[in-house]
Design an enzyme around this catalytic site. Structure first.
Site, PDB file in Angstrom:
ATOM      1  N   ASP A  65      19.961 -18.930 -17.486  1.00 21.99           N
ATOM      2  CA  ASP A  65      18.323 -19.202 -17.341  1.00 21.99           C
ATOM      3  C   ASP A  65      17.437 -18.593 -17.780  1.00 21.99           C
ATOM      4  O   ASP A  65      17.619 -17.596 -18.933  1.00 21.99           O
ATOM      5  CB  ASP A  65      17.887 -17.601 -16.051  1.00 21.99           C
ATOM      6  N   TYR A 165       3.258 -27.390 -10.448  1.00 19.10           N
ATOM      7  CA  TYR A 165       4.270 -28.635 -11.276  1.00 19.10           C
ATOM      8  C   TYR A 165       3.254 -29.199 -12.774  1.00 19.10           C
ATOM      9  O   TYR A 165       2.984 -29.413 -14.404  1.00 19.10           O
ATOM     10  CB  TYR A 165       4.801 -29.518 -11.212  1.00 19.10           C
TER      11      TYR A 165
END
Length: 266
Positions: A65, A165
């Protein structure tokens, strides 16, 4: 002109699908030994590694991750353990959690920033540390190391309904340029690519059928991109053919960032 990345090691994050998958495959085809990072899709990552090995290349799949500091450190250690060093980092991992700004949860804001921006910082930091540790390996490349950040046209084009984003990619732009300013004198090259509309599995609904026809109105060049378009640019940026390119973003968008809606004066 032939590009060879023989004797070089490339780490590509988020490489079990989409753009990361295409970049890992292309870098391996150019001769690099590749570490295919994945978060959850281990089967696809292992399949790609096996595909590369079957055609004579060197590849391993490593889960991590990228938003977790300890896991990034482990990822770098496994990269060095597998192939003895690092020459190329493609910081690609990213995700979307879309919502209108008034409806966006703090959890979704934080998750996108953690993966898309903090993750790129952690991977770039680990790469710089490794480049400094191993020193200049002249037989590998003219540079001491190369970092390629995966950005987006939305580092420049506002995107309503996707503020987390767009903010993450705007951050990637200045992250990349600031790192480049800092480490350039060490012969570490740092750049970014900014794809526009590219047909991948994650955005299939917006790149096919009627949606594609609408999307094409935003692309002056008249076609939707393919993952290989981005992979080709990444291979070039990783090679000595781009040795004097530093601290810049290469837009791979068919002209989307030219704001085609203004072709007739708006």
């Amino acid at each position: 002109m032939h590009i060879s990345l023989n004797n070089q090691v490339a780490l590509i994050t988020g490489a079990s699908s989409g753009l990361g998958y295409a970049c890992a495959d292309a870098l391996a085809a150019a001769g690099a030994s590749v570490v295919i990072n994945y978060h959850s899709n281990s089967e696809a990552a292992e399949d790609l590694a096996e595909k590369i090995r079957k055609r004579g290349g060197r590849a391993v799949a490593v889960g991590a991750d990228v938003s977790d500091e300890r896991e990034v450190e482990k990822l770098m250690a496994e990269t060095v353990g597998a192939f003895g060093g690092l020459d190329i980092l493609v910081a690609n991992s990213g995700l979307q959690k879309d919502a209108p700004v008034a409806d966006m949860s703090l959890a979704d804001w934080n998750k996108v920033i953690e993966v898309n921006l903090t993750g790129q910082f952690l991977c770039a930091r680990a790469a710089v540390r490794q480049f400094r540790l191993q020193g200049y390996r002249q037989s590998h490349s003219r540079s001491s190391g190369k970092i390629i950040h995966m950005s987006s046209v939305h580092q420049a084009i506002p995107w309503a309904g996707h503020v987390n984003y767009a903010a993450s990619k705007g951050g990637v732009d200045l992250l990349m340029r600031s790192i480049a300013q800092e480490v350039g004198e060490e012969r570490i090259r740092v750049n970014a690519v900014a794809p526009g509309a590219v047909a991948t599995a994650i955005n299939r609904d917006s790149t096919q059928g009627e949606a594609a026809e609408k999307l094409l109105k935003l692309i002056p060049y008249g076609r939707i991109g393919e993952p290989q378009d981005v992979a080709n640019a990444v291979v070039w940026l990783a090679s000595d053919l781009s040795d004097y390119i530093h601290g810049t973003t290469l837009f791979i968008d068919g002209g989307m960032s030219l704001y085609p809606g203004f072709r007739d004066n708006g």
